[in-house]
Design an enzyme around this catalytic site. Structure first.
Site, PDB file in Angstrom:
ATOM      1  N   SER A 249      -2.329   4.955   7.388  1.00 26.09           N
ATOM      2  CA  SER A 249      -1.110   4.684   8.106  1.00 26.09           C
ATOM      3  C   SER A 249      -1.165   4.051   9.064  1.00 26.09           C
ATOM      4  O   SER A 249      -0.240   3.502   9.006  1.00 26.09           O
ATOM      5  CB  SER A 249      -0.538   5.673   7.389  1.00 26.09           C
ATOM      6  OG  SER A 249       0.657   5.642   5.953  1.00 26.09           O
TER       7      SER A 249
ATOM      8  N   TYR B  57       9.621   6.346   2.792  1.00 25.85           N
ATOM      9  CA  TYR B  57       8.900   5.680   2.957  1.00 25.85           C
ATOM     10  C   TYR B  57       8.205   5.539   2.014  1.00 25.85           C
ATOM     11  O   TYR B  57       8.232   6.247   1.119  1.00 25.85           O
ATOM     12  CB  TYR B  57       7.461   6.794   3.759  1.00 25.85           C
ATOM     13  CG  TYR B  57       6.285   6.548   4.522  1.00 25.85           C
ATOM     14  CD1 TYR B  57       6.586   6.313   5.380  1.00 25.85           C
ATOM     15  CD2 TYR B  57       5.361   6.200   3.829  1.00 25.85           C
ATOM     16  CE1 TYR B  57       5.387   5.907   6.272  1.00 25.85           C
ATOM     17  CE2 TYR B  57       4.207   6.013   3.823  1.00 25.85           C
ATOM     18  CZ  TYR B  57       4.329   5.837   4.898  1.00 25.85           C
ATOM     19  OH  TYR B  57       2.623   5.489   6.229  1.00 25.85           O
ATOM     20  N   SER B  58       8.014   4.115   1.640  1.00 27.59           N
ATOM     21  CA  SER B  58       6.626   3.209   0.980  1.00 27.59           C
ATOM     22  C   SER B  58       5.962   2.632   1.917  1.00 27.59           C
ATOM     23  O   SER B  58       6.481   1.173   2.131  1.00 27.59           O
ATOM     24  CB  SER B  58       8.030   2.591   0.453  1.00 27.59           C
ATOM     25  OG  SER B  58       7.434   1.636  -1.082  1.00 27.59           O
ATOM     26  N   ASN B  59       4.508   2.459   1.105  1.00 31.42           N
ATOM     27  CA  ASN B  59       4.098   1.874   2.116  1.00 31.42           C
ATOM     28  C   ASN B  59       3.778   0.580   0.731  1.00 31.42           C
ATOM     29  O   ASN B  59       3.617  -0.983   1.465  1.00 31.42           O
ATOM     30  CB  ASN B  59       2.935   2.342   0.911  1.00 31.42           C
ATOM     31  CG  ASN B  59       2.084   3.187   1.187  1.00 31.42           C
ATOM     32  OD1 ASN B  59       1.738   3.585   3.161  1.00 31.42           O
ATOM     33  ND2 ASN B  59       2.269   4.569   0.431  1.00 31.42           N
TER      34      ASN B  59
ATOM     35  N   GLY C 135      -1.453   9.414  10.505  1.00 30.48           N
ATOM     36  CA  GLY C 135      -2.468   8.484   8.242  1.00 30.48           C
ATOM     37  C   GLY C 135      -3.010   9.653   7.775  1.00 30.48           C
ATOM     38  O   GLY C 135      -3.263  10.574   8.217  1.00 30.48           O
TER      39      GLY C 135
END
Length: 395
Positions: free
Chosen positions: A112, A208-210, A350
């Protein structure tokens, strides 16, 4: 790229939110992101170059703890002091099968941390007048984002970068075998996310969301007419001289330069498996980059020094919201975390199956990045990674 909430967005597909759920799939780990090798405790290797003391310093001791007590196959770090002097450290072994040494300054998958690069490109385009932070997604991707409680006309670019869009996470729905071997187009990943209902209304809360960064990457490509990888390379990697950082090409499962092997376990009490070679496409704009600890220090140092963004856009990036009661705050692809010696450091962090990276820079130019070659699966190990960063910046 894991989605989780803790020390900072963990890797790419699953980050902050409840420190982490340790029995999730590799994709969910890829989405921010141990075992105990009781019988296989790799020996800690020496600290960097010119530092040869009879007693290991605080950073080396912290890495040794991660290997000895937390079962990490290897730990690496790069530390830049106020005077600009850089030291590199290693502990453990680079390959459990052969017992080979950890390559000093080796390349790793940075999960991340990729989000910070993507955010910088978006904010550069904001500075160029090509994107507006408070414009809705439909301005750039008309009609693309629709689902259960999801409407791209109600979600802004700012909310994507700050994880306040309420969009569901796609990485939770990709299993280990898919993650390792399957190539995903960005639109396929979006389709996965849009099968599920919104986690919250836009702007209602941080989550949090990709999927947020997947859309940010698609916006970059729509506006520039160029692949995201090319824009990151041209606008950031070449600009500040990140000689060991690259965006893997489609189908490239390898790590080009010397590197420690990366290991993953799922479930949390299962055996370690070598996850060094994976198809990183599930990470894309949220978690695909490969780099080194030293290059990450250079990147975040250049960013905070104003070498990548105009002052107005850097100020936007550093405007944060709290992440629960963790002490961490999230800006636009950039986090701040408190130090035990006072002040904060800025970075991201990340997780991706095989590797976890943590670190950042301070206002006075100190920088550190720490990598371990397996995502920690218990709170003690998680804390020890954070302690290693804190010791390096407070020492």
């Amino acid at each position: 790229m894991r989605a989780r909430t803790q020390q900072g967005p963990r890797s790419s597909t699953r980050q902050q939110g409840g420190r982490r759920r340790r029995t999730v799939s590799a994709a969910a780990a890829m989405a921010i992101g141990v075992m105990t090798l009781a019988a296989l405790t790799p020996p800690a290797s020496s600290a960097s170059a010119a530092v040869a003391t009879a007693r290991p310093d605080a950073v080396q001791q912290a890495l040794n703890t991660l290997v000895r007590d937390d079962g990490m196959p290897a730990a690496l770090a790069s530390v830049k002091g106020r005077n600009g002097h850089t030291r590199t450290y290693t502990a453990g072994v680079g390959d459990l099968a052969t017992g080979s040494k950890v390559p000093r300054g080796g390349q790793v998958r940075i999960g991340s941390n990729t989000k910070a690069f993507t955010a910088v490109v978006v904010l550069q385009l904001v500075g160029e007048g090509k994107i507006a932070l408070d414009a809705d997604i439909d301005t750039y991707l008309p009609g693309l984002v629709r689902g259960k409680g999801i409407d791209g006309r109600r979600i802004t670019v700012r909310q994507l970068l700050q994880h306040t869009s309420g969009l569901p996470e796609y990485g939770l729905h990709i299993d280990d075998d898919e993650l390792r071997h399957r190539y995903f187009e960005p639109r396929e990943l979006l389709d996965i996310a849009l099968r599920y209902k919104a986690d919250a209304a836009p702007g209602e809360k941080w989550g949090y969301s990709n999927t947020n960064y997947l859309l940010a990457g698609l916006i970059v490509q729509k506006i520039t007419g160029r692949p995201l990888a090319e824009e990151i390379d041209r606008r950031i990697i070449k600009r500040v001289g990140l000689h060991h950082t690259y965006f893997p090409t489609p189908g490239d499962k390898t790590i080009r330069e010397p590197h420690p092997q990366g290991y993953h376990r799922n479930p949390a009490d299962g055996p370690l498996r070598d996850f060094t070679e994976i198809d990183p496409s599930a990470g894309w704009a949220a978690g695909q980059l490969i780099s080194t600890d030293s290059d990450l220090n250079r990147f975040f140092g250049a960013l905070l020094a104003g070498r990548l963004l105009p002052a107005a856009q850097l100020a936007e990036m550093r405007t944060t919201v709290p992440v629960g009661d963790s002490g961490m705050r999230y800006g636009l692809g950039l986090t701040s975390r408190p130090l035990t010696c006072g002040g904060v450091y800025w970075g991201h962090g990340g997780d991706i199956p095989g590797y976890e990276t943590r670190g950042g820079v301070t206002e006075d130019g100190r920088a550190v990045n720490v990598t371990v070659t397996s995502i920690p699966t218990d709170e003690a190990a998680v804390q020890h990674v954070k302690d290693a960063v804190d010791r390096a910046l407070c020492g």
